[in-house]
Design a protein around this motif. Structure first.
Motif, short mmCIF file in Angstrom:
data_model
loop_
_atom_site.label_atom_id
_atom_site.label_comp_id
_atom_site.label_asym_id
_atom_site.label_seq_id
_atom_site.Cartn_x
_atom_site.Cartn_y
_atom_site.Cartn_z
N LEU A 250 2.67 -4.96 1.49
CA LEU A 250 1.34 -5.19 2.59
C LEU A 250 1.76 -6.25 1.83
CD1 LEU A 250 -1.09 -2.21 0.69
CD2 LEU A 250 0.28 -1.94 3.12
N GLY A 251 2.12 -7.09 2.20
CA GLY A 251 2.28 -8.48 2.20
C GLY A 251 1.88 -10.13 0.64
N THR A 252 2.06 -10.72 0.89
CA THR A 252 1.26 -11.62 -0.19
C THR A 252 0.52 -12.59 0.75
OG1 THR A 252 3.69 -11.91 -1.70
CG2 THR A 252 2.30 -13.47 -1.78
N LEU A 253 -0.97 -13.00 -0.22
CA LEU A 253 -2.33 -13.49 0.61
C LEU A 253 -2.97 -13.91 -0.36
CD1 LEU A 253 -2.33 -9.88 0.94
CD2 LEU A 253 -4.05 -11.28 3.15
N ARG A 254 -2.72 -15.46 -0.20
CA ARG A 254 -3.33 -16.52 -0.68
C ARG A 254 -5.46 -16.07 -1.63
NH1 ARG A 254 -2.69 -21.98 -1.55
NH2 ARG A 254 -5.01 -22.70 -0.66
N TYR A 255 -5.93 -15.94 -3.01
CA TYR A 255 -7.23 -15.27 -2.72
C TYR A 255 -8.32 -15.73 -1.49
CZ TYR A 255 -11.32 -13.30 -5.05
OH TYR A 255 -12.69 -12.89 -5.03
N SER A 256 -7.87 -16.72 -1.21
CA SER A 256 -8.88 -17.91 -0.20
C SER A 256 -8.72 -17.68 0.85
CB SER A 256 -9.05 -19.26 -0.67
OG SER A 256 -7.30 -20.05 -0.24
N ASN B 279 -12.21 -5.08 -4.54
CA ASN B 279 -10.98 -4.01 -5.34
C ASN B 279 -10.19 -4.61 -5.97
OD1 ASN B 279 -11.85 -2.44 -2.14
ND2 ASN B 279 -11.98 -1.63 -3.89
N TYR B 280 -9.73 -6.16 -5.94
CA TYR B 280 -8.94 -7.28 -6.79
C TYR B 280 -9.37 -7.94 -7.10
CZ TYR B 280 -7.86 -8.83 -1.32
OH TYR B 280 -8.22 -9.56 -0.64
N TRP B 281 -9.37 -8.25 -8.62
CA TRP B 281 -9.96 -9.41 -9.18
C TRP B 281 -8.61 -9.82 -10.34
CZ3 TRP B 281 -14.76 -10.19 -9.41
CH2 TRP B 281 -16.08 -9.01 -8.91
N PHE B 282 -7.79 -10.44 -10.10
CA PHE B 282 -6.67 -10.45 -10.66
C PHE B 282 -6.09 -11.23 -9.56
CE2 PHE B 282 -8.22 -7.28 -13.15
CZ PHE B 282 -8.26 -7.68 -14.43
N TYR B 283 -4.86 -12.29 -9.77
CA TYR B 283 -3.51 -13.16 -9.17
C TYR B 283 -2.86 -11.96 -10.17
CZ TYR B 283 -7.23 -17.23 -8.19
OH TYR B 283 -7.57 -17.96 -8.34
N ASP B 284 -2.08 -11.43 -9.29
CA ASP B 284 -1.20 -9.74 -9.97
C ASP B 284 -0.42 -9.28 -8.26
OD1 ASP B 284 -0.26 -8.51 -11.55
OD2 ASP B 284 -1.93 -8.00 -12.49
N THR B 285 0.22 -8.87 -9.38
CA THR B 285 0.84 -7.58 -7.52
C THR B 285 0.79 -6.25 -8.35
OG1 THR B 285 3.14 -8.37 -8.04
CG2 THR B 285 3.21 -6.32 -7.41
N TYR B 286 -0.38 -5.92 -6.82
CA TYR B 286 -1.12 -4.37 -7.27
C TYR B 286 -0.06 -2.94 -6.82
CZ TYR B 286 -5.22 -7.11 -8.14
OH TYR B 286 -5.84 -7.92 -8.73
N ARG B 287 -0.62 -2.04 -7.51
CA ARG B 287 0.17 -1.04 -7.00
C ARG B 287 -0.62 -0.59 -6.60
NH1 ARG B 287 3.84 3.37 -8.89
NH2 ARG B 287 3.31 5.51 -8.92
N VAL B 288 0.16 0.27 -5.30
CA VAL B 288 -1.43 1.14 -4.54
C VAL B 288 -0.65 2.05 -3.96
CG1 VAL B 288 -2.28 0.93 -1.96
CG2 VAL B 288 -1.75 -1.27 -2.96
N VAL B 289 -1.18 3.49 -4.62
CA VAL B 289 -1.21 4.07 -4.23
C VAL B 289 -2.26 5.39 -2.92
CG1 VAL B 289 -0.57 7.24 -5.17
CG2 VAL B 289 -0.08 4.59 -6.63
N VAL B 290 -1.52 5.39 -1.88
CA VAL B 290 -2.10 6.19 -0.90
C VAL B 290 -1.58 8.34 -1.09
CG1 VAL B 290 -2.96 6.87 1.38
CG2 VAL B 290 -2.42 4.70 0.38
N TYR B 291 -3.03 8.32 -1.66
CA TYR B 291 -3.43 10.40 -2.55
C TYR B 291 -3.33 11.19 -0.92
CZ TYR B 291 -2.53 8.77 -6.34
OH TYR B 291 -2.11 8.38 -7.58
N LYS C 125 2.00 8.07 -1.25
CA LYS C 125 3.05 7.35 -0.96
C LYS C 125 2.51 6.07 -2.33
CE LYS C 125 4.48 9.78 1.98
NZ LYS C 125 6.38 10.21 1.68
N VAL C 126 3.59 5.38 -2.41
CA VAL C 126 3.68 3.78 -3.19
C VAL C 126 3.47 2.75 -2.29
CG1 VAL C 126 3.88 2.51 -5.64
CG2 VAL C 126 4.04 5.92 -5.24
N ALA C 127 2.08 1.68 -1.88
CA ALA C 127 2.04 0.02 -2.10
C ALA C 127 2.42 -0.70 -2.78
CB ALA C 127 1.92 0.16 -0.43
N SER C 128 2.40 -1.95 -2.00
CA SER C 128 2.38 -2.98 -2.74
C SER C 128 1.99 -4.06 -2.29
CB SER C 128 3.13 -3.13 -3.82
OG SER C 128 4.46 -4.03 -3.38
N PHE C 129 1.05 -5.02 -3.33
CA PHE C 129 0.64 -6.44 -1.55
C PHE C 129 0.38 -7.50 -3.31
CE2 PHE C 129 -3.16 -4.39 -3.15
CZ PHE C 129 -3.87 -5.50 -3.82
N THR C 130 0.72 -8.43 -3.23
CA THR C 130 0.36 -9.73 -4.43
C THR C 130 -0.94 -10.71 -3.86
OG1 THR C 130 2.55 -9.36 -5.53
CG2 THR C 130 1.43 -11.50 -5.79
#
Lengths: 146, 292
Positions: free
Chosen positions: B142-148, B228-240, B284-289
């Motif tokens: 899902l890409g790498t995005l700046r928080y701003s 839904n995101y509060w950290f500068y980090d890579t996120y594991r996204v799971v769609v059920y 299914k698993v996705a991720s973004f940073t």
């Protein structure tokens, strides 16, 4: 029937006099039944959260399960009100001044309850926060009758 | 007149004594407790059955010791079967599973559990029908995005006919105070101690999509917003894509208290002496940073 309307006993006493007026109002009602949490269990509501370390406070996998339906009863409600006043007759109209004290005993009757969990050592302590009805409440009233 | 005054004083005194007899309170230790088998079992089409946890509920104000509330074959004579096939207990993971079943699509599975708790035998059963077919993510990166950045990540997937509930879990890989986004949009510069105490609130996030009923697979997108995101980090996204049991448990498991303090059960599909969930889902698993 909702438990909110289950008052098995309800008594209301009142006394009053004219000119110098004193009043006393006493209300007693047995407490309403309540279904409280009976136990707790650990289960991740989202499967992917299993195994992820959590800080002790606000653990999202700590869930409450109810105990017996209406298995607890709120404490009885009782309240004593007092009023004192003077009424003067001016012929075609009357003027009255009254001091009323609601809940003169400042009894902490319970309106409803909230629940919190706090981690203390290796124990999750269940706390009950009681939300009370109105405390002692004085009021002054002036009545004009014509 | 004198008698009337005396009677009035007696009445007033009596009522004040009666009214002043202690303030009412509720003791949580007096709440009734009944042992239950807690089932934590989600099965996934295309996978073997594993990671099923069988525990028990604990009385309020109990010590939280997982060794005490895990139910094991050795201590509690636990027997777990799925469609009549016994599951094996793995002491390392404290969970049950079997390699004899590979979960299929549009299939019915029945779980049966029995366990001895405090010398008494308890049993529970439940069944789930798995989703009809697989689904795909349009993009798992899902890409790498700046928080701003004004743009936020969006996970897109094809729907499954017959499945009306989708859950998206958003979980940071390494959430710490050091990579927490203090200069966030919703609660700028919170106290560091407050964040540490309530870290779970910032770590665990999920998004629900309900009543998405389609007769054929269509593309559907869910935006992952900044709350839904509060950290500068890579996120594991799971769609059920879950069945009705999955939906009912996710929606109701934490909503068990009415406004006036009365509790009620969540929607549970387990019969007998059990609570928890036995459900099926496709995931299914996705991720973004997120970067500074």
């Amino acid at each position: 029937m909702s438990s909110l309307f289950d008052d098995n006993h309800s008594e209301n006493l009142a006394q009053g006099e004219s000119q110098w007026i004193t009043g006393l109002n006493f209300i007693y009602a047995s407490g309403q039944p309540l279904t409280t949490p009976g136990s707790a269990y650990y289960l991740n509501t989202v499967p992917d959260w299993k195994g992820t370390p959590k800080v002790p406070d606000n653990d999202p996998s700590y869930l409450l399960y109810p105990g017996a339906i209406n298995g607890t009863r709120l404490p009885a409600y009782s309240r004593l009100d007092f009023s004192f006043g003077y009424e003067k007759n001016y012929g075609s109209w009357k003027l009255g001044v009254t001091l009323q004290i609601y809940n003169i005993g400042n009894r902490q009757n319970i309106w409803f309850v909230n629940y919190n969990q706090e981690k203390s050592g290796d124990t999750v302590v269940q706390t009950v926060k009681e939300v009370n009805m109105l405390p002692l409440l004085p009021s002054l009233g002036v009545t004009i009758t014509f | 007149m004198k008698m009337k005054l005396i009677l009035s004083l007696v009445l007033i005194s009596g009522l004040m004594i009666l009214n002043g007899c202690g303030d009412p309170s509720i003791d949580p230790l007096s709440f009734s407790y009944e042992p239950k088998i807690v089932v934590n079992a989600i099965i996934y089409p295309g996978e073997q059955i594993n990671d099923i946890q069988i525990t028990r509920n604990i009385p309020l104000n109990s010590a939280v010791d997982s060794n005490k509330f895990m139910l094991t074959p050795g201590v509690n004579r636990v027997v777990v079967t799925v469609n009549g096939i016994p599951l094996d207990y793995d002491p390392a993971t404290k969970s049950y599973g079997t390699d004899k079943i590979v979960v299929g699509y549009a299939s019915l599975y029945k779980l049966e559990v029995s366990a001895e708790i405090e010398g008494k035998l308890y049993s529970a059963s439940a069944q789930t029908t798995t989703p009809t077919q697989d689904f795909t993510l349009v993009n798992s990166q899902l890409g790498t995005l700046r928080y701003s950045d004004p743009v936020t990540p969006k996970v897109e997937f094809t729907t499954i006919p017959g499945v009306d509930f989708y859950l998206v879990s958003v979980l940071p890989e390494h959430p710490t105070l050091d990579n927490f986004i203090f200069e966030n949009s919703y609660n700028p510069n919170p106290d560091r101690e407050d964040v540490a105490k309530e870290l779970n609130i910032y770590v665990f996030h999920s998004i629900q999509a309900q009543n998405i009923l389609t007769s054929s697979p269509v593309n559907y997108g869910i935006e992952i917003r900044k709350f839904n995101y509060w950290f500068y980090d890579t996120y594991r996204v799971v769609v059920y894509a879950g069945d009705q049991n999955f939906r009912n448990f996710v929606i109701t498991s934490q909503n068990v208290k009415d406004a006036e303090g009365n509790f009620h059960e969540p929607l549970i599909n387990i019969k007998g002496d059990g609570i928890g969930v036995f459900a099926s889902a496709v995931k299914k698993v996705a991720s973004f940073t997120i970067t500074r």
